[in-house]
Design a protein around this motif. Structure first.
Motif, PDB file in Angstrom:
ATOM      1  N   VAL A 102       0.845  -1.195   0.000  1.00 43.25           N
ATOM      2  CA  VAL A 102       0.000   0.000   0.000  1.00 43.25           C
ATOM      3  C   VAL A 102       0.877   1.240   0.000  1.00 43.25           C
ATOM      4  O   VAL A 102       1.944   1.252   0.608  1.00 43.25           O
ATOM      5  CB  VAL A 102      -0.968  -0.011   1.199  1.00 43.25           C
ATOM      6  CG1 VAL A 102      -0.231   0.017   2.508  1.00 43.25           C
ATOM      7  CG2 VAL A 102      -1.971   1.113   1.119  1.00 43.25           C
ATOM      8  N   SER A 103       0.447   2.257  -0.717  1.00 47.52           N
ATOM      9  CA  SER A 103       1.216   3.497  -0.750  1.00 47.52           C
ATOM     10  C   SER A 103       0.305   4.680  -0.436  1.00 47.52           C
ATOM     11  O   SER A 103      -0.919   4.555  -0.424  1.00 47.52           O
ATOM     12  CB  SER A 103       1.900   3.667  -2.108  1.00 47.52           C
ATOM     13  OG  SER A 103       0.942   3.672  -3.141  1.00 47.52           O
ATOM     14  N   GLN A 137      -3.694   5.736  -1.142  1.00 48.84           N
ATOM     15  CA  GLN A 137      -4.553   4.607  -1.469  1.00 48.84           C
ATOM     16  C   GLN A 137      -5.591   4.387  -0.374  1.00 48.84           C
ATOM     17  O   GLN A 137      -5.440   4.850   0.745  1.00 48.84           O
ATOM     18  CB  GLN A 137      -3.717   3.353  -1.693  1.00 48.84           C
ATOM     19  CG  GLN A 137      -2.877   3.463  -2.953  1.00 48.84           C
ATOM     20  CD  GLN A 137      -2.156   2.181  -3.264  1.00 48.84           C
ATOM     21  OE1 GLN A 137      -1.798   1.415  -2.389  1.00 48.84           O
ATOM     22  NE2 GLN A 137      -1.921   1.942  -4.548  1.00 48.84           N
ATOM     23  N   THR A 138      -6.638   3.658  -0.732  1.00 45.54           N
ATOM     24  CA  THR A 138      -7.742   3.452   0.200  1.00 45.54           C
ATOM     25  C   THR A 138      -7.892   1.989   0.575  1.00 45.54           C
ATOM     26  O   THR A 138      -7.442   1.094  -0.142  1.00 45.54           O
ATOM     27  CB  THR A 138      -9.073   3.945  -0.408  1.00 45.54           C
ATOM     28  OG1 THR A 138      -9.316   3.219  -1.614  1.00 45.54           O
ATOM     29  CG2 THR A 138      -9.038   5.437  -0.677  1.00 45.54           C
ATOM     30  N   THR A 140      -8.178   6.199   4.189  1.00 39.30           N
ATOM     31  CA  THR A 140      -7.120   6.579   3.259  1.00 39.30           C
ATOM     32  C   THR A 140      -5.780   6.572   3.980  1.00 39.30           C
ATOM     33  O   THR A 140      -5.678   7.043   5.113  1.00 39.30           O
ATOM     34  CB  THR A 140      -7.404   7.983   2.681  1.00 39.30           C
ATOM     35  OG1 THR A 140      -8.694   7.960   2.063  1.00 39.30           O
ATOM     36  CG2 THR A 140      -6.364   8.369   1.639  1.00 39.30           C
ATOM     37  N   TRP A 178      -3.702   5.303   8.713  1.00 38.22           N
ATOM     38  CA  TRP A 178      -4.974   5.186   8.003  1.00 38.22           C
ATOM     39  C   TRP A 178      -5.935   6.166   8.650  1.00 38.22           C
ATOM     40  O   TRP A 178      -6.066   6.203   9.868  1.00 38.22           O
ATOM     41  CB  TRP A 178      -5.521   3.774   8.118  1.00 38.22           C
ATOM     42  CG  TRP A 178      -4.753   2.786   7.303  1.00 38.22           C
ATOM     43  CD1 TRP A 178      -3.750   1.977   7.725  1.00 38.22           C
ATOM     44  CD2 TRP A 178      -4.927   2.529   5.913  1.00 38.22           C
ATOM     45  NE1 TRP A 178      -3.277   1.225   6.678  1.00 38.22           N
ATOM     46  CE2 TRP A 178      -3.990   1.545   5.561  1.00 38.22           C
ATOM     47  CE3 TRP A 178      -5.784   3.024   4.934  1.00 38.22           C
ATOM     48  CZ2 TRP A 178      -3.886   1.045   4.267  1.00 38.22           C
ATOM     49  CZ3 TRP A 178      -5.677   2.530   3.646  1.00 38.22           C
ATOM     50  CH2 TRP A 178      -4.736   1.542   3.325  1.00 38.22           C
ATOM     51  N   HIS A 238      -7.714  -4.060   1.021  1.00 39.81           N
ATOM     52  CA  HIS A 238      -7.080  -3.083   0.133  1.00 39.81           C
ATOM     53  C   HIS A 238      -6.924  -3.733  -1.237  1.00 39.81           C
ATOM     54  O   HIS A 238      -6.486  -4.883  -1.308  1.00 39.81           O
ATOM     55  CB  HIS A 238      -5.708  -2.677   0.673  1.00 39.81           C
ATOM     56  CG  HIS A 238      -4.907  -1.898  -0.319  1.00 39.81           C
ATOM     57  ND1 HIS A 238      -5.234  -0.622  -0.681  1.00 39.81           N
ATOM     58  CD2 HIS A 238      -3.829  -2.239  -1.051  1.00 39.81           C
ATOM     59  CE1 HIS A 238      -4.373  -0.199  -1.589  1.00 39.81           C
ATOM     60  NE2 HIS A 238      -3.516  -1.163  -1.831  1.00 39.81           N
ATOM     61  N   PRO A 239      -7.250  -3.105  -2.316  1.00 36.75           N
ATOM     62  CA  PRO A 239      -7.842  -1.770  -2.382  1.00 36.75           C
ATOM     63  C   PRO A 239      -9.329  -1.830  -2.081  1.00 36.75           C
ATOM     64  O   PRO A 239      -9.948  -2.880  -2.208  1.00 36.75           O
ATOM     65  CB  PRO A 239      -7.597  -1.357  -3.839  1.00 36.75           C
ATOM     66  CG  PRO A 239      -7.600  -2.657  -4.593  1.00 36.75           C
ATOM     67  CD  PRO A 239      -6.996  -3.669  -3.658  1.00 36.75           C
TER      68      PRO A 239
END
Length: 195
Positions: A40-41, A44-45, A64, A70, A91-92
């Motif tokens: 995850v970067s 991203q959600t 997010t 988060w 995720h996503p």
């Protein structure tokens, strides 16, 4: 007189149960993984579900990632006497606010859904460790077969859904076929449901 005064004072010192409307607040939600950048970067959600026993505290809410934490629209709280709950994050986030069967597949097969599941307690930071929900199967085709390949197909049982706690629903009767066109490397990777 002294005896009456002591009795009055002691009578006022009774123990009362802690009220059941105590507000439990969840701490910061962090991602912990040796390969976090691959998983995850920033920006991203993920889709979060938090259940305490069978009662939903939050369900299908978008969070997010800001590169460290988060963040949701509001602070996660609950107001009863059970100090822990189960958090499951996907995720996503799919289709805006929920995972649905149609969004699990693309023309290249299953999407790479990651899942993090942990027990959370009030006022403590949460460290999420995302793992891949589906298994990866790679075929490496060597010459001379590689130069003659046009496509490769793989048929698997169809994933019909993912529950809020991360369990897969897999059809007993439906299948899904993924077909990949040939490539120069001869490597063909498919995501498949873990049975």
């Amino acid at each position: 007189f002294l005896s009456i005064l002591c009795t009055s004072l002691l009578g006022g010192c009774i123990s009362e149960p802690i009220p059941s409307d105590t507000n439990h607040v969840v701490g910061r939600i962090l991602t912990r993984s040796s390969n976090a950048e691959e998983i995850v970067s920033e920006g991203q959600t993920a889709l979060f579900n938090i259940f305490k026993e069978s009662k939903a505290i939050i369900e299908n809410q978008i969070f997010t990632f800001d590169g460290e934490h988060w963040n949701g629209e509001k602070e996660i709280t609950w107001t009863d006497d059970i100090p822990s709950a189960t958090l499951t994050a996907f995720h996503p986030a799919q289709n805006g606010d929920k995972l649905i069967t149609e969004s699990l597949y693309t023309e290249n097969g299953l999407i790479d859904v990651k899942i993090a599941k942990t027990t959370i307690t009030n006022d403590n930071d949460i460290h999420l460790n995302f793992n891949h929900l589906f298994s990866k199967l790679t075929f490496n085709i060597q010459a001379p077969l590689k130069k003659n390949m046009v496509k490769i197909s793989l048929t698997t049982p169809k994933v019909t859904g993912i529950s809020t706690n991360g369990n897969l629903s897999i059809s007993d009767t439906e299948v899904y076929t993924t077909t990949l066109a040939s490539n120069n490397e001869g490597a063909y990777t498919f995501l498949i449901p873990s049975l």
